[in-house]
Every structure is written in structure tokens, then in C-alpha cells.
Design a protein around this motif. Structure first.
Motif, PDB file in Angstrom:
ATOM      1  N   PHE A 153      36.963 -50.881 -32.726  1.00 13.13           N
ATOM      2  CA  PHE A 153      36.063 -49.727 -32.878  1.00 13.13           C
ATOM      3  C   PHE A 153      36.901 -48.478 -32.763  1.00 13.13           C
ATOM      4  O   PHE A 153      37.259 -48.055 -31.680  1.00 13.13           O
ATOM      5  N   TRP A 210      48.693 -60.320 -23.566  1.00 13.71           N
ATOM      6  CA  TRP A 210      48.082 -60.384 -22.232  1.00 13.71           C
ATOM      7  C   TRP A 210      47.480 -61.735 -21.943  1.00 13.71           C
ATOM      8  O   TRP A 210      47.559 -62.225 -20.821  1.00 13.71           O
ATOM      9  N   ASP A 211      46.910 -62.394 -22.952  1.00 13.40           N
ATOM     10  CA  ASP A 211      46.250 -63.664 -22.603  1.00 13.40           C
ATOM     11  C   ASP A 211      47.251 -64.780 -22.338  1.00 13.40           C
ATOM     12  O   ASP A 211      47.055 -65.592 -21.443  1.00 13.40           O
ATOM     13  N   TYR A 235      28.440 -59.229 -17.570  1.00 13.33           N
ATOM     14  CA  TYR A 235      28.333 -60.179 -18.671  1.00 13.33           C
ATOM     15  C   TYR A 235      27.323 -59.707 -19.728  1.00 13.33           C
ATOM     16  O   TYR A 235      27.476 -60.019 -20.913  1.00 13.33           O
ATOM     17  N   LEU A 243      26.987 -56.594 -20.598  1.00 12.16           N
ATOM     18  CA  LEU A 243      27.806 -55.672 -21.381  1.00 12.16           C
ATOM     19  C   LEU A 243      28.754 -56.444 -22.301  1.00 12.16           C
ATOM     20  O   LEU A 243      28.877 -56.149 -23.497  1.00 12.16           O
ATOM     21  N   LEU A 244      29.389 -57.453 -21.720  1.00  8.21           N
ATOM     22  CA  LEU A 244      30.355 -58.246 -22.476  1.00  8.21           C
ATOM     23  C   LEU A 244      29.677 -58.955 -23.651  1.00  8.21           C
ATOM     24  O   LEU A 244      30.204 -58.978 -24.762  1.00  8.21           O
ATOM     25  N   LEU A 263      59.000 -62.666 -31.874  1.00  8.29           N
ATOM     26  CA  LEU A 263      58.429 -61.332 -31.968  1.00  8.29           C
ATOM     27  C   LEU A 263      59.349 -60.323 -31.291  1.00  8.29           C
ATOM     28  O   LEU A 263      58.913 -59.443 -30.571  1.00  8.29           O
ATOM     29  N   LYS A 310      30.487 -57.647 -36.827  1.00 11.87           N
ATOM     30  CA  LYS A 310      31.373 -56.837 -37.657  1.00 11.87           C
ATOM     31  C   LYS A 310      32.314 -57.729 -38.472  1.00 11.87           C
ATOM     32  O   LYS A 310      32.527 -57.502 -39.668  1.00 11.87           O
ATOM     33  N   GLU A 349      41.105 -55.448 -26.209  1.00 11.90           N
ATOM     34  CA  GLU A 349      40.650 -56.169 -27.390  1.00 11.90           C
ATOM     35  C   GLU A 349      39.793 -55.306 -28.309  1.00 11.90           C
ATOM     36  O   GLU A 349      39.759 -55.515 -29.513  1.00 11.90           O
ATOM     37  N   PHE A 350      39.075 -54.344 -27.746  1.00  9.50           N
ATOM     38  CA  PHE A 350      38.159 -53.579 -28.585  1.00  9.50           C
ATOM     39  C   PHE A 350      38.795 -52.339 -29.183  1.00  9.50           C
ATOM     40  O   PHE A 350      38.271 -51.769 -30.116  1.00  9.50           O
ATOM     41  N   ILE A 392      47.773 -66.055 -35.554  1.00  6.86           N
ATOM     42  CA  ILE A 392      47.236 -64.792 -36.036  1.00  6.86           C
ATOM     43  C   ILE A 392      48.335 -63.844 -36.504  1.00  6.86           C
ATOM     44  O   ILE A 392      48.220 -63.193 -37.529  1.00  6.86           O
ATOM     45  N   PHE A 393      49.444 -63.801 -35.741  1.00  7.21           N
ATOM     46  CA  PHE A 393      50.460 -62.799 -36.077  1.00  7.21           C
ATOM     47  C   PHE A 393      51.607 -63.352 -36.919  1.00  7.21           C
ATOM     48  O   PHE A 393      52.411 -62.592 -37.422  1.00  7.21           O
ATOM     49  N   TYR A 444      52.554 -57.739 -38.461  1.00  6.31           N
ATOM     50  CA  TYR A 444      52.419 -59.157 -38.135  1.00  6.31           C
ATOM     51  C   TYR A 444      51.509 -59.902 -39.091  1.00  6.31           C
ATOM     52  O   TYR A 444      50.638 -60.638 -38.684  1.00  6.31           O
ATOM     53  N   GLY A 445      51.691 -59.687 -40.379  1.00  5.86           N
ATOM     54  CA  GLY A 445      50.875 -60.423 -41.339  1.00  5.86           C
ATOM     55  C   GLY A 445      49.419 -59.996 -41.306  1.00  5.86           C
ATOM     56  O   GLY A 445      48.558 -60.707 -41.787  1.00  5.86           O
ATOM     57  N   HIS A 446      49.154 -58.820 -40.702  1.00  8.26           N
ATOM     58  CA  HIS A 446      47.769 -58.370 -40.671  1.00  8.26           C
ATOM     59  C   HIS A 446      47.418 -57.666 -41.971  1.00  8.26           C
ATOM     60  O   HIS A 446      48.061 -56.713 -42.337  1.00  8.26           O
ATOM     61  N   VAL A 497      28.399 -57.480 -31.236  1.00 10.55           N
ATOM     62  CA  VAL A 497      28.747 -56.432 -32.194  1.00 10.55           C
ATOM     63  C   VAL A 497      30.030 -56.795 -32.931  1.00 10.55           C
ATOM     64  O   VAL A 497      30.127 -56.671 -34.153  1.00 10.55           O
ATOM     65  N   LEU A 498      30.999 -57.304 -32.178  1.00 10.33           N
ATOM     66  CA  LEU A 498      32.301 -57.616 -32.767  1.00 10.33           C
ATOM     67  C   LEU A 498      32.220 -58.781 -33.760  1.00 10.33           C
ATOM     68  O   LEU A 498      32.769 -58.711 -34.856  1.00 10.33           O
ATOM     69  N   ILE A 519      38.459 -56.015 -22.155  1.00 12.52           N
ATOM     70  CA  ILE A 519      37.581 -55.245 -23.037  1.00 12.52           C
ATOM     71  C   ILE A 519      38.366 -54.094 -23.654  1.00 12.52           C
ATOM     72  O   ILE A 519      38.374 -53.887 -24.861  1.00 12.52           O
ATOM     73  N   LEU A 542      28.953 -56.451 -26.473  1.00 14.21           N
ATOM     74  CA  LEU A 542      30.163 -56.119 -27.223  1.00 14.21           C
ATOM     75  C   LEU A 542      30.576 -57.278 -28.111  1.00 14.21           C
ATOM     76  O   LEU A 542      30.983 -57.099 -29.253  1.00 14.21           O
ATOM     77  N   PHE A 543      30.456 -58.495 -27.584  1.00 17.42           N
ATOM     78  CA  PHE A 543      30.820 -59.685 -28.331  1.00 17.42           C
ATOM     79  C   PHE A 543      29.995 -59.800 -29.605  1.00 17.42           C
ATOM     80  O   PHE A 543      30.526 -60.014 -30.691  1.00 17.42           O
ATOM     81  N   PHE A 552      37.634 -67.011 -28.065  1.00 13.84           N
ATOM     82  CA  PHE A 552      38.638 -67.481 -27.119  1.00 13.84           C
ATOM     83  C   PHE A 552      38.860 -66.446 -26.012  1.00 13.84           C
ATOM     84  O   PHE A 552      38.898 -66.781 -24.828  1.00 13.84           O
ATOM     85  N   THR A 553      38.981 -65.180 -26.430  1.00 11.60           N
ATOM     86  CA  THR A 553      39.138 -64.115 -25.434  1.00 11.60           C
ATOM     87  C   THR A 553      37.986 -64.129 -24.448  1.00 11.60           C
ATOM     88  O   THR A 553      38.183 -64.036 -23.233  1.00 11.60           O
TER      89      THR A 553
END
Lengths: 442, 357
Positions: free
Chosen positions: B104, B51-52, A419, A421-422, B346, A432, B99-100, A115-116, B355-357, A428-429, B96, A425-426, A63-64
Motif C-alpha cells: 500500500f 526477517w522471516d 488479530y 486488525l491483522l 543475494l 488486491k 510486509e505492507f 519469490i526472488f 530480484y525477478g520482480h 485487503v492484501l 505488518i 489487512l490480510f 505464510f507470513t
């Protein structure tokens, strides 16, 4: 003249292709997540809940990616296709703005809550947030398809004396005969991608002998959803779309089917062959007589117009690319149905989890639904050429009058680099996340 | 109808800059003031959670502009081609970084994500300010030169800069000394806003220090504000006419200055949200004052011979605007309700939550 818009077209094609790698997964996956969460509410087996949360993690990454690559799509209407925006904004701006307002909003807001917020909200509300994410993503598909449907088959507008198009009837935008078949076909194609991903991860876990209980759950769910969606995407929705193309864009229909010459009686269906544009024929053709006429009109002898019946300006500008896109999509679709039939058969005979050759096939098949989705869209978009709005506005007349191709090449190169690069990263993520698995202990 | 849509889009844009503005500001503070790993983490989280859903407002504003003022959308987006695409790239880099960061977690990678988040936030704040500066200053519509237009009169194209770097030439670029001042105003404003957000939402160890930072930045902002006003009146002698003719509009600059001078008392506030509310007023007042002074123009032409773009000569048909009004209002109400629910659910400090993580 065509060179002037070459980089604009290439930039749009590149950025939309990259963008659509993500929504095609999230739309289908949201439904599968809702299914897992619903099963958990019914049977309280922890694995279903973990499966829902695991796939929501993968959903979130996609989604991101969809958000950050989607904003450039909206912007590019104005930056690179200013003349098109000026003329049509008052019409398709309606559906495009609704997309941002209702669906993107639903998705992004309730994704964060899903998610939260599990502990804060309790299970039923948690299910509801998942359902709203699904609703948002499908509404998004619907409104984007409504926008595209207007470009394929414009309705509900009038042209003023000064050449501007104005909206005449808002509800016509949603009654467009192009819309519903295209929407259903697109959503089912998205279901194909997501169920193949679920099956592929399942096969991976079993082959890797890790998270095997989840592997079995994913595989079972993936192949059942996979068979259903592979079948439905071809019939009735694919069939329905082809009939629409034959009706509303007959020149594109002839080109995508590879019919160079009109036959006196029924038209043949081409399975394989390479378009030879110099001699206006297909090389190395394998075709079945009369079948295309039957599929299109349920009449073996009905005549279908070939490309010889149309003026050159009416024919799609890149016929070989259109022809290949369409045939790759159809060919892959046929393979998907075959594989999934076999998989469901083995599941029924209780041999699916131990029959390694098929597990390997399912594992490695994952890029192909993406290719089928993208080539399906190429078929629609190349088929619409040389028009931006079919029959109304040529692509060449929609481009920004003030942006030079040097500037466009500059931004195109920037997008390609960014893109790449993006995308890295995508991968890899996601890798993972899959490696960590759905177990909550880590 | 044009006026209603102008107001709707102005409100959406203002909300975007208030919401995503604190994300940009948080990034700027993160870049310059967060030293300890703990602080860095919680500050990034203060921006990263929403942010989103904050960016939704940008997408909606874009879509609305496309629908309601298609000629304006076409003109501005193609005319500011390069800065807009650069903004898109920065948005990607910021995502980027955010989110990352949590994915990592080795030291080496974290530095990269932090830099990506901080630098792109800084540049985004700057370029959005520059964009506003350009709209205030006006552009060379039609590519007008020696009495002849190069394009249709509602189109233009701006290079990133012109060699004179001045807003007073006949063909200014995107960056000149006036728009750069507005860019700095934007950076300073959003840095203050972000710092207030951090104070409100986190228990970071630099909260005390941030109050001093806000105080200093507020003084800088006051100086920059008056400087830019002087320049603005020089570029456009009629800049304040709307306020003279409609005294009611003075409410917008008043909102701005209440926020601005209120922030000078930052060290005395007991309630941690007060500062955030005041910087919200600064952003809200700043954007609305600017738009009110231009109204009904939305992109001035710098040549008298060419008509400026207004809400009237760029709008879609009145039928389309009325049809969209119905769903537009419903949509905004839903979005505002959600915003309130989200902030309630929140609420409190981010570092106190699991947050339930």
C-alpha cells in the motif's frame, strides 16, 4: 474449578483457530503450485508459470500470517500451559523442535528463493525451490500431527516415581497408530481448502469476465484436485480416523456421534438432531439404524457403547460442541463431494465454463472448507477433553500455576484486537493480489 | 549432555540476535535517521528481505528449550508472562510494517507502516535486553515471602514493575533501573549493528552520516557497559567468579571488547563489511559472556533459601537429550549451510538488485 482455566482455554482456542486459517491453505496450495510449475517445465506454456507465481504470492501472504500467528502458539505452551510443558516437554518437545528446525526452516528459506530468485536460478532450480517449500510445509504438518498424536494417544514414554514423564523410545513417537491416519486426513483436508480456493478464484475471473484464460485453467485444476481430495478426505482417511477414535477414545466416539444410550444390537448413525443434555437424548433426531456399527466394525449388529456406559469424568466436557463440530464437518464434506462431482461432470461435458449457477456456487463456497477444517480440529480437541494428554493429564492440571486469569484475559483481549486488525489487512492484501491477477504486465 | 545442549541453544540464540538483531537495528535507524523516501524504502528492504528466515532461529531456540530444558521453559515463559506476550505482539506489528510497506504505497499508509516497523523494532530491542537483564539479576523463585513459598520452587510470576523500581528489593518486577540499563544497552548495540548492516547492504544517502552515528553510539555503549558491570557486581558479588576460576572463558569478554573498541575506528574502515563484523562480535561476545558468567545457573534465585534454576535441575532425561542430539546437529548444519548459500546468492547491495520482480 473450570473457571480458572476458562480464559487460558479460550485464548488457546482463539489463537489456534486464527492461526490454522493459514497453514491449512499453504500446505495444500504448495502442492498445487508444484503441479503448475511442473506442467510449465513439461509444456512451456507461459500461463502455467504465471499461475505458479501468482499462487506463490498468495502463499507468501498466508505464510507470513502463519509465521506471526504461529510463534504465539509455540510460546503459549510455556506461558499458559507451564505445568503441561514441564511434564511433557522432554517428549513432544522433540517433534515440536524438529518442526521449527526442519520444516519451518525449509519453508521460509526456499519461499524467499522462489519469490526472488527465478532469474538468478533458472527454471529447474526454481521448480526445486518450489518443491522444497512444499516438502517443508508437509513436514511441518507431519511433525505437528506427531505432537498432537502423542496428546491424543500417548506412546513411547514412562512415568517416573516423582510423577515426571520421560521419553523411552524416540521412534515410537513416529510409529504412533494415531499419527498416519490423522496426518493424511489433515493434509487432504488442506488440499480441499486450497483446491476450493483455486476453483473459487477461477470462477470469479470467469464471472467477472477478466483473465478468462486463467479463470478456466484455475477452475479446471481446482475442481479436479477438489473432487479427488474431497473423496479421499472422507474415505479412506476420515473413516480410518473415526475407527481410531472408537478404538482409543470410545467415550469421545459416543459423544461425537450423539449416542446417549447403548443399544442392544447395532448402533444407528445420527444425521440430524440437537443434544439435550438435561434429558440425555437427542431432540428432533433423524437417524439410520445399524449403519454406524457397520461403518465402524463392518458388522451391522455389533454393539457400540453409548455415553451411559462411561463415568461422567471420562466423558468430554462439552458434548454438544463436540457433537456439532463433528456433524458440521461431515455434513460439509458430503456437500463438497456432491458439488465437485457435478463440476467435474460438467467439465467432462465441456459445459463447466458457461454454466453460471455452478460458477456462483463455487465462488461463494470458499468459506466452507475453512469451516470444515476448523470443526474437524474442534472434533479432535474437544473429543480429547477433559484431558490434555488423553488418559494421563487433565487439562486443569496442565495450566500455568502462577498466571492469574486477570492477566490471561488481558492478553486474550489484546490478541483479539490485534488479530482483527491483522485479518482485515490480510483480506485487503489477498483481495488486491486477486484483483491484479496472474498477468505479469501490471 | 546438558552442557552440550546449553551450548547449542546459546549458539542458536546468539545467531538469532545477530541476524534478527540487524533487522531490529535497521528499524531503529529507520525510525530516527531515514528522512528521504528513497532511503526509507531501501532501508526497509534491507530488513524485510530476510526477517522471516531470521525469525526461524527464534522458533528453533524456543523449540529446543522446550525439548531440552522443559522445566526452565515452563518456569520462565509463565513467569515472564506479560513481557513475552508483549514481545509476540511487537513481532506481529513489525511484520505488518515490513510486509505492507510495498503493498500500500500511498504516502499516508507508508507513514503508518514505517511507524509500525520502526517503533516495534525499537521496543523489541529494548524488551529483549530487559529480558536478558532479568535473567542476570534473578527473580523471586517460588514467590518466596516471610519464609514461605507461594508456588512450587521452580515457578514464579513477575509483574511488569514493582513500585520501588529497584533490582535490590526482595521481589523485583520486570522493569527496574538495572534491567532498563540492559534494555538501553540492547537498543544501542542493535542500532549500531543495524547501521552497519545498512552501510554494508545499501547505497543509501545517509551511509556517511551513519558512520558518525555509530561512532557516537559506540562511546555511549562503552559508558553503559561499564556502568552495568558496576551495578551487576553490586547485585551479584560472585558475578565474575567463573572467569576467575576458568581463565579460558575470558575469551568471550575479549571478543566483546575487541568488537566494541574496534568500532571506534568506524570512520577509517575501507571495507564496508568490517563494521558489521565488529558489531557481530559485540553481540556474540555480549551474550556468551553473560551466559558464561552465570553458568551453570540459567535463572538465579534472589533468595538464598531457594535453589536457582540450573541446566542440571531443569533438563529433560538424558535419553531424550541424546536422541535429539543426532537430529539437532544435522539440523544446525543444514541451517548454517543454507544461511551461507542465501547470503551468497543475494550478495551485494540490495538497491542494485532486481530480484525477478
Amino acid at each position: 474449578m473450570e473457571d480458572i482455566i476458562f480464559y487460558d482455554r479460550l485464548q488457546f482456542a482463539f489463537t489456534i483457530t486464527f492461526h490454522y486459517l493459514f497453514p491449512q491453505l499453504t500446505m495444500g496450495l504448495s502442492l498445487i503450485i508444484v503441479y503448475f510449475k511442473w506442467k510449465y517445465l513439461r509444456n512451456k506454456v507461459e500461463e502455467y508459470n504465471n499461475a505458479a507465481k501468482f499462487f506463490m504470492k498468495i502463499f507468501a501472504v498466508n505464510f507470513t500470517m502463519g509465521v506471526v500467528t504461529g510463534i504465539p502458539m509455540e510460546f503459549q505452551f510455556g506461558t499458559n500451559w507451564a505445568k503441561f510443558s514441564e511434564l511433557t516437554g522432554g517428549i513432544i518437545g522433540q517433534t515440536l523442535a524438529m518442526e521449527g528446525m526442519f520444516s519451518f526452516f525449509l519453508e521460509s528459506s526456499f519461499l524467499a528463493l522462489f519469490i526472488f530468485g527465478e532469474k538468478l536460478m533458472g527454471q529447474k532450480l526454481h521448480f526445486l525451490t518450489g518443491f522444497l517449500v512444499f516438502l517443508g510445509s508437509w513436514a511441518s504438518g507431519y511433525l505437528i500431527l506427531a505432537t498432537n498424536a502423542w496428546m491424543q494417544h500417548p506412546v513411547g514414554f514412562e512415568i517416573l516415581e516423582n510423577g515426571k514423564y520421560v521419553l523411552q523410545n524416540f521412534s515410537e513417537l513416529f510409529k504412533n497408530p494415531w499419527l498416519i491416519p490423522a496426518f493424511l486426513h489433515n493434509q487432504l483436508a488442506s488440499m480441499v481448502t486450497s483446491s476450493f480456493l483455486v476453483a473459487s478464484i477461477g470462477a470469479f475471473y470467469i464471472l467477472r469476465n477478466k483473465n478468462v484464460n486463467y479463470g478456466k485453467l484455475f477452475l479446471k485444476t481446482g475442481v479436479i484436485f477438489g473432487l479427488a481430495s474431497s473423496l479421499l478426505v472422507a474415505f479412506p482417511t476420515g473413516d480410518w480416523n473415526a475407527k481410531n477414535v472408537a478404538k482409543f477414545q470410545p467415550a469421545s466416539f459416543a459423544a461425537m456421534e450423539g449416542i446417549f444410550e447403548t443399544e442392544n444390537a447395532g448402533a444407528e448413525i445420527v444425521l440430524i438432531g440437537q443434544p439435550n443434555m438435561c434429558e440425555k437424548k437427542l431432540d428432533n433426531k433423524i437417524a439410520v439404524p445399524n449403519v454406524l456399527s457397520f461403518l465402524t466394525y463392518q458388522d451391522w449388529d455389533k454393539q457400540i457403547k453409548g455415553m451411559d456406559q462411561f463415568k461422567k469424568e471420562e466423558l468430554p466436557s462439552n458434548i454438544p460442541a463436540l457433537y456439532y463440530s463433528y456433524h458440521i464437518m461431515v455434513g460439509l464434506g458430503t456437500i463438497f463431494i456432491t458439488v465437485m462431482f457435478f463440476a467435474v461432470f460438467l467439465l467432462w461435458r465441456k459445459k463447466l465454463y458457461t454454466f453460471k449457477p455452478l460458477l456462483w456456487v463455487l465462488f461463494f463456497l470458499i468459506p466452507f472448507p475453512y469451516i470444515a477444517n476448523i470443526t474437524g480440529w474442534y472434533t479432535a480437541e474437544l473429543g480429547r477433553q477433559p484431558y490434555l494428554v488423553y488418559g494421563l493429564l487433565k487439562t486443569i492440571d496442565g495450566v500455568s500455576p502462577t498466571v492469574s486469569s486477570g492477566n490471561t484475559l488481558f492478553t486474550l483481549l489484546g490478541f483479539v484486537a490485534l488479530y482483527l486488525l491483522l485479518g482485515l489487512l490480510f483480506l485487503v492484501l489477498v483481495g488486491k493480489t486477486i484483483h491484479q491477477g496472474p498477468n505479469q504486465k501490471h | 549432555m546438558e552442557v552440550y545442549w546449553f551450548i547449542i541453544i546459546a549458539v542458536i540464540l546468539a545467531i538469532f540476535f545477530i541476524l534478527d538483531g540487524y533487522d531490529f537495528g535497521t528499524g531503529i535507524i529507520h525510525l530516527f535517521f531515514a528522512k528521504k523516501e528513497n532511503d526509507k524504502e531501501v532501508i526497509a528492504k534491507a530488513a524485510g528481505l530476510f526477517w522471516d528466515s531470521n525469525e526461524v532461529w527464534l522458533v528453533v531456540a524456543g523449540g529446543m528449550l522446550f525439548m531440552a530444558f522443559p522445566t526452565y521453559y515452563a518456569s520462565v515463559f509463565s513467569g515472564f508472562y506479560l513481557p513475552l506476550i508483549i514481545i509476540l505482539w511487537l513481532i506481529v506489528f513489525r511484520a505488518i510494517g515490513l510486509e505492507f510497506r510495498s503493498q500500500f504505497t500511498y504516502e499516508m499508509w507508508k507513514n503508518i507502516w514505517d511507524a509500525s516497523f520502526g517503533v516495534s523494532s525499537l521496543l523489541l530491542a529494548f524488551f529483549f535486553g530487559v529480558g536478558l537483564g532479568n535473567i542476570v539479576r534473578g527473580v523471586n523463585l517460588g514467590g518466596f515471602e516471610n519464609g514461605i513459598s507461594k508456588y512450587e520452587n521452580h515457578f514464579f510470576f513477575l509483574p511488569l514493575w514493582d513500585s520501588s523500581f529497584s533490582p535490590l528489593t526482595t521481589h523485583p518486577g520486570v522493569l527496574d533501573w538495572f534491567t532498563v540499563i540492559i534494555g538501553f544497552i540492547s537498543v544501542v548495540t542493535l542500532a549500531i549493528h543495524g547501521a552497519n548492516w545498512i552501510i554494508y547492504k545499501t547505497n543509501s544517502s545517509i551511509n556517511k552520516k551513519l558512520k558518525k552515528v555509530i561512532f557516537k553510539l559506540t562511546i555511549v555503549l562503552i559508558v553503559l557497559t561499564f556502568l552495568s558491570l558496576l551495578v551487576w557486581v553490586k547485585i551479584n558479588p560472585n558475578a565474575l567468579d567463573n572467569f576467575k576460576n576458568h581463565l579460558l572463558l575470558l575469551i568471550f569478554p575479549i571478543i566483546y571488547f575487541v568488537g566494541l573498541f574496534g568500532l571506534l575506528n568506524i570512520k577509517k574502515f575501507k571495507n564496508e563489511i568490517t563494521g558489521f563484523i565488529l558489531s557481530t562480535l559485540v553481540i556474540l561476545g555480549g551474550i556468551t559472556s553473560t551466559l558464561a558468567s552465570l553458568f551453570p545457573v540459567i535463572l538465579p534465585s534472589i533468595h538464598k533459601e531457594i535453589e536457582s534454576l540450573t541446566i542440571y535441575n531443569t533438563a529433560a532425561s538424558s535419553y531424550g537429550l541424546s536422541a535429539a542430539f543426532v537430529w539437532g546437529i544435522i539440523g544446525i548444519i543444514l541451517m548454517v549451510i543454507y544461511l551461507i548459500v542465501q547470503k551468497r546468492l543475494l550478495k551485494g547491495k540490495i538497491d542494485n538488485h532486481d530480484y525477478g520482480h
